[in-house]
Design an enzyme around this catalytic site. Sequence first.
Site, mmCIF file in Angstrom:
data_model
loop_
_atom_site.group_PDB
_atom_site.id
_atom_site.type_symbol
_atom_site.label_atom_id
_atom_site.label_comp_id
_atom_site.label_asym_id
_atom_site.label_seq_id
_atom_site.Cartn_x
_atom_site.Cartn_y
_atom_site.Cartn_z
ATOM 1 N N GLU A 170 0.847 -1.189 0.000
ATOM 2 C CA GLU A 170 0.000 0.000 0.000
ATOM 3 C C GLU A 170 0.888 1.247 0.000
ATOM 4 O OE1 GLU A 170 -3.223 0.326 -0.176
ATOM 5 O OE2 GLU A 170 -4.126 -1.556 0.492
ATOM 6 N N CYS A 171 0.402 2.314 -0.632
ATOM 7 C CA CYS A 171 1.201 3.539 -0.628
ATOM 8 C C CYS A 171 0.954 4.373 0.621
ATOM 9 C CB CYS A 171 0.924 4.365 -1.885
ATOM 10 S SG CYS A 171 -0.792 4.521 -2.283
ATOM 11 N N GLY A 172 -0.024 3.965 1.439
ATOM 12 C CA GLY A 172 -0.275 4.704 2.677
ATOM 13 C C GLY A 172 -1.526 5.553 2.609
#
Length: 235
Positions: A230-232
């Site tokens: 996930e990129c956050g």
Amino acid sequence: MLAHEPPGIALAIENAARELEDATPHAILRWALQRFAPRIVLACSFGGPTGIVALDLVMNLDPKTPVYYLDTDLLFPETYALVERIAAKYDIVPRAVRPSIGLTAQEAAFGAALWERNPDACCSLRKVEPQREFLAGYDAWITGIRRDQTTSRRQAPVVQWDEQFGLVKINPFVRWDEERIWAYVRFHDLPVNGLHERGYASIGCVPCTRAIGAGEDLRAGRWPGLGKTECGLHV
Ligand code: SF4
């Protein structure tokens, strides 16, 4: 911006999530737009097809709804080309939300290719913080996340309070899968990212995305070898 969860909203969100759990994305979006417009915005990465389906439904419901994407300065030419095609098709101007730090300044401050050494820090600089600043102007955002995409998304509700960004998060496609999304794309003849034809499934930044092989997980091409999924933006 709502910033902190306003009193009473937890119960309202819980009720909405329960009532809309079996609703179609169209019905969920209609509810969300009626409830939050004009302080609601659609996030579309112009990478995968779900965001394009979301955009098509939203434009049919309310073409004034703002649309944005996170322009990290590292997107594929095919992604920028799709932004232009979509802009022309729907007569809209998707907003490019950019990091406050350019690539040269990032390299000077953190060294070359931060994405290889610390992708979480790179995503924070180029995606999470710009999005935080941008979403401060809204009460709700619409995403294209689906439960079949990652383990962490498996429990995603249709509507939730987004603690990280301080607003309501609408996830109309949580119950849809890849097959259903592509059926919608084909039926409505929607433009999609040209990289899909070359084996790319989930598409993000150039340094962190590769095509996937037969039988590989749809998100296997994101941050390959880095143990990151996930990129956050969706925590
Ligand atoms: Fe940086 Fe890769 Fe995240 Fe893009 S996906 S912001 S290049 S770490």
